[in-house]
Design a protein around this motif. Structure first.
Motif, PDB file in Angstrom:
ATOM      1  N   GLU A   8       0.825  -1.212   0.000  1.00 44.91           N
ATOM      2  CA  GLU A   8       0.000   0.000   0.000  1.00 44.91           C
ATOM      3  C   GLU A   8       0.860   1.263   0.000  1.00 44.91           C
ATOM      4  OE1 GLU A   8      -3.191   0.345  -0.741  1.00 44.91           O
ATOM      5  OE2 GLU A   8      -3.013  -1.810  -1.072  1.00 44.91           O
ATOM      6  N   HIS A   9       1.983   1.208   0.683  1.00 41.08           N
ATOM      7  CA  HIS A   9       2.896   2.355   0.685  1.00 41.08           C
ATOM      8  C   HIS A   9       3.474   2.570  -0.718  1.00 41.08           C
ATOM      9  CE1 HIS A   9       5.535   5.361   2.369  1.00 41.08           C
ATOM     10  NE2 HIS A   9       6.585   4.750   1.849  1.00 41.08           N
ATOM     11  N   ILE A  10       3.874   1.499  -1.362  1.00 39.82           N
ATOM     12  CA  ILE A  10       4.409   1.603  -2.727  1.00 39.82           C
ATOM     13  C   ILE A  10       3.329   2.119  -3.674  1.00 39.82           C
ATOM     14  CG2 ILE A  10       5.250   0.268  -4.707  1.00 39.82           C
ATOM     15  CD1 ILE A  10       6.718  -1.520  -2.622  1.00 39.82           C
ATOM     16  N   ARG A  11       2.113   1.606  -3.531  1.00 39.04           N
ATOM     17  CA  ARG A  11       1.006   2.074  -4.372  1.00 39.04           C
ATOM     18  C   ARG A  11       0.799   3.581  -4.183  1.00 39.04           C
ATOM     19  NH1 ARG A  11      -3.654  -0.137  -6.763  1.00 39.04           N
ATOM     20  NH2 ARG A  11      -3.405  -2.146  -5.747  1.00 39.04           N
ATOM     21  N   ALA A  12       0.853   4.045  -2.945  1.00 40.74           N
ATOM     22  CA  ALA A  12       0.660   5.476  -2.670  1.00 40.74           C
ATOM     23  C   ALA A  12       1.764   6.310  -3.312  1.00 40.74           C
ATOM     24  CB  ALA A  12       0.610   5.710  -1.156  1.00 40.74           C
ATOM     25  N   ILE A  13       3.006   5.850  -3.217  1.00 39.51           N
ATOM     26  CA  ILE A  13       4.118   6.578  -3.835  1.00 39.51           C
ATOM     27  C   ILE A  13       3.913   6.677  -5.344  1.00 39.51           C
ATOM     28  CG2 ILE A  13       6.586   6.450  -4.409  1.00 39.51           C
ATOM     29  CD1 ILE A  13       6.967   5.184  -1.590  1.00 39.51           C
ATOM     30  N   LEU A  14       3.550   5.564  -5.963  1.00 38.04           N
ATOM     31  CA  LEU A  14       3.378   5.531  -7.420  1.00 38.04           C
ATOM     32  C   LEU A  14       2.156   6.318  -7.873  1.00 38.04           C
ATOM     33  CD1 LEU A  14       4.236   1.782  -8.083  1.00 38.04           C
ATOM     34  CD2 LEU A  14       5.721   3.763  -8.436  1.00 38.04           C
ATOM     35  N   THR A  15       1.136   6.369  -7.048  1.00 37.21           N
ATOM     36  CA  THR A  15      -0.088   7.083  -7.392  1.00 37.21           C
ATOM     37  C   THR A  15       0.060   8.585  -7.180  1.00 37.21           C
ATOM     38  OG1 THR A  15      -1.406   5.148  -6.805  1.00 37.21           O
ATOM     39  CG2 THR A  15      -2.564   7.245  -6.891  1.00 37.21           C
ATOM     40  N   ASN A  16       0.784   8.974  -6.145  1.00 40.54           N
ATOM     41  CA  ASN A  16       0.876  10.384  -5.759  1.00 40.54           C
ATOM     42  C   ASN A  16       2.034  11.134  -6.396  1.00 40.54           C
ATOM     43  OD1 ASN A  16      -1.388  10.090  -4.113  1.00 40.54           O
ATOM     44  ND2 ASN A  16      -0.144   9.377  -2.412  1.00 40.54           N
ATOM     45  N   ASN A  17       2.843  10.463  -7.203  1.00 40.45           N
ATOM     46  CA  ASN A  17       3.971  11.123  -7.870  1.00 40.45           C
ATOM     47  C   ASN A  17       3.837  10.974  -9.377  1.00 40.45           C
ATOM     48  OD1 ASN A  17       6.070  12.018  -5.748  1.00 40.45           O
ATOM     49  ND2 ASN A  17       5.415   9.993  -5.051  1.00 40.45           N
ATOM     50  N   SER A  18       3.984  12.089 -10.056  1.00 36.75           N
ATOM     51  CA  SER A  18       3.934  12.048 -11.513  1.00 36.75           C
ATOM     52  C   SER A  18       5.291  11.619 -12.058  1.00 36.75           C
ATOM     53  CB  SER A  18       3.568  13.422 -12.074  1.00 36.75           C
ATOM     54  OG  SER A  18       4.637  14.325 -11.850  1.00 36.75           O
ATOM     55  N   ILE A  19       5.304  11.183 -13.300  1.00 32.56           N
ATOM     56  CA  ILE A  19       6.561  10.806 -13.948  1.00 32.56           C
ATOM     57  C   ILE A  19       7.508  11.999 -13.951  1.00 32.56           C
ATOM     58  CG2 ILE A  19       7.603  10.114 -16.142  1.00 32.56           C
ATOM     59  CD1 ILE A  19       4.966   8.504 -16.660  1.00 32.56           C
ATOM     60  N   GLY A  20       6.991  13.163 -14.252  1.00 27.35           N
ATOM     61  CA  GLY A  20       7.809  14.369 -14.323  1.00 27.35           C
ATOM     62  C   GLY A  20       8.332  14.855 -12.979  1.00 27.35           C
ATOM     63  N   SER A  21       7.749  14.374 -11.887  1.00 26.72           N
ATOM     64  CA  SER A  21       8.214  14.823 -10.569  1.00 26.72           C
ATOM     65  C   SER A  21       9.634  14.342 -10.275  1.00 26.72           C
ATOM     66  CB  SER A  21       7.254  14.366  -9.465  1.00 26.72           C
ATOM     67  OG  SER A  21       7.286  12.963  -9.305  1.00 26.72           O
ATOM     68  N   PHE A  22      10.128  13.402 -11.077  1.00 26.08           N
ATOM     69  CA  PHE A  22      11.476  12.882 -10.874  1.00 26.08           C
ATOM     70  C   PHE A  22      12.512  13.600 -11.742  1.00 26.08           C
ATOM     71  CE2 PHE A  22       8.560   9.661  -9.463  1.00 26.08           C
ATOM     72  CZ  PHE A  22       9.067   9.366  -8.204  1.00 26.08           C
ATOM     73  N   LEU A  23      12.054  14.533 -12.569  1.00 26.56           N
ATOM     74  CA  LEU A  23      12.996  15.362 -13.327  1.00 26.56           C
ATOM     75  C   LEU A  23      13.615  16.363 -12.362  1.00 26.56           C
ATOM     76  CD1 LEU A  23      11.003  16.075 -16.603  1.00 26.56           C
ATOM     77  CD2 LEU A  23      13.119  14.769 -16.388  1.00 26.56           C
ATOM     78  N   GLU A  24      14.903  16.523 -12.436  1.00 25.40           N
ATOM     79  CA  GLU A  24      15.609  17.445 -11.551  1.00 25.40           C
ATOM     80  C   GLU A  24      15.945  18.717 -12.319  1.00 25.40           C
ATOM     81  OE1 GLU A  24      19.041  15.452 -10.015  1.00 25.40           O
ATOM     82  OE2 GLU A  24      17.870  13.763  -9.298  1.00 25.40           O
ATOM     83  N   PRO A  25      15.941  19.855 -11.626  1.00 24.16           N
ATOM     84  CA  PRO A  25      16.329  21.104 -12.308  1.00 24.16           C
ATOM     85  C   PRO A  25      17.752  21.033 -12.862  1.00 24.16           C
ATOM     86  CG  PRO A  25      15.389  21.556 -10.142  1.00 24.16           C
ATOM     87  CD  PRO A  25      15.541  20.076 -10.250  1.00 24.16           C
ATOM     88  N   ASP A  26      18.626  20.365 -12.148  1.00 24.71           N
ATOM     89  CA  ASP A  26      20.005  20.203 -12.602  1.00 24.71           C
ATOM     90  C   ASP A  26      20.063  18.998 -13.535  1.00 24.71           C
ATOM     91  OD1 ASP A  26      22.693  19.910 -13.012  1.00 24.71           O
ATOM     92  OD2 ASP A  26      23.208  19.561 -10.909  1.00 24.71           O
ATOM     93  N   LYS A  27      19.918  19.252 -14.829  1.00 22.44           N
ATOM     94  CA  LYS A  27      19.836  18.159 -15.808  1.00 22.44           C
ATOM     95  C   LYS A  27      21.103  17.306 -15.841  1.00 22.44           C
ATOM     96  CE  LYS A  27      16.289  20.098 -18.778  1.00 22.44           C
ATOM     97  NZ  LYS A  27      15.469  20.371 -17.683  1.00 22.44           N
ATOM     98  N   ALA A  28      22.252  17.910 -15.611  1.00 24.34           N
ATOM     99  CA  ALA A  28      23.504  17.142 -15.621  1.00 24.34           C
ATOM    100  C   ALA A  28      23.497  16.092 -14.505  1.00 24.34           C
ATOM    101  CB  ALA A  28      24.700  18.069 -15.478  1.00 24.34           C
ATOM    102  N   SER A  29      23.017  16.466 -13.327  1.00 25.17           N
ATOM    103  CA  SER A  29      22.937  15.506 -12.215  1.00 25.17           C
ATOM    104  C   SER A  29      21.932  14.403 -12.523  1.00 25.17           C
ATOM    105  CB  SER A  29      22.530  16.207 -10.919  1.00 25.17           C
ATOM    106  OG  SER A  29      23.533  17.067 -10.484  1.00 25.17           O
ATOM    107  N   LEU A  30      20.809  14.785 -13.101  1.00 27.02           N
ATOM    108  CA  LEU A  30      19.796  13.793 -13.457  1.00 27.02           C
ATOM    109  C   LEU A  30      20.349  12.796 -14.461  1.00 27.02           C
ATOM    110  CD1 LEU A  30      16.895  12.649 -13.491  1.00 27.02           C
ATOM    111  CD2 LEU A  30      16.406  14.280 -15.315  1.00 27.02           C
ATOM    112  N   LEU A  31      20.984  13.298 -15.505  1.00 29.25           N
ATOM    113  CA  LEU A  31      21.524  12.405 -16.538  1.00 29.25           C
ATOM    114  C   LEU A  31      22.588  11.480 -15.954  1.00 29.25           C
ATOM    115  CD1 LEU A  31      21.683  14.857 -19.555  1.00 29.25           C
ATOM    116  CD2 LEU A  31      19.997  13.070 -19.119  1.00 29.25           C
TER     117      LEU A  31
END
Length: 150
Positions: free
Chosen positions: A117-140
């Motif tokens: 249920e915790h995993i379901r909540a994380i996946l439901t409450n976070n968009s795909i784009g929420s994992f994009l970081e402002p610092d693109k170099a760090s993300l890549l």
């Protein structure tokens, strides 16, 4: 640990393509596989599936490849899991018993149902784009780690 390679490749691919969108309109499978350090053929299958399900746009030809529609970044992460793995993780007994639920639980059911249920909540409450970081170099860099634990 919990998710398949398909899901991991799908999320890493979408995030990588989205982070690169300012530099290039489309990202090709060969270059994406090389950057992520994943098998090209397997990644290609995952990307084609995502394209068919509307997570990616694809364009054929020498300058073609894949791009991420902006609306995809607003979709909940659970939709990507459903597209790649299905949602059986939330209905499957951790001991792989045929009948395991709250009425007839396995010994681990009370503990792992909370985890599920915790995993379901994380996946439901976070968009795909929420994992994009402002610092693109760090993300890549975070998406292109040298070694992935099998």
């Amino acid at each position: 640990m919990f998710f398949s390679k398909s899901f991991g490749y799908a999320l890493r691919g979408i995030l990588y393509i989205a982070a690169c969108r300012e530099q290039q309109a489309f990202v090709q499978t060969d270059s994406l596989a090389a950057e992520l350090g994943v098998p090209r053929h397997f990644l290609g299958k995952v990307l084609k599936t995502l394209s068919r399900q509307g997570f990616l746009h694809s364009s054929k030809g020498q300058r073609g490849g894949f791009s991420v529609p902006p609306s995809v970044l607003e979709r909940p992460l659970i939709e990507l899991l459903a597209a790649t793995d299905g949602l059986a993780i939330f209905h499957t007994c951790v001991l792989r018993l045929r009948s395991c639920d709250s009425k007839q639980p396995c010994p681990l059911h009370p503990h792992f149902s909370q985890v599920q249920e915790h995993i379901r909540a994380i996946l439901t409450n976070n968009s795909i784009g929420s994992f994009l970081e402002p610092d693109k170099a760090s993300l890549l860099r975070s998406l292109t780690v040298d070694e992935i634990v099998e």
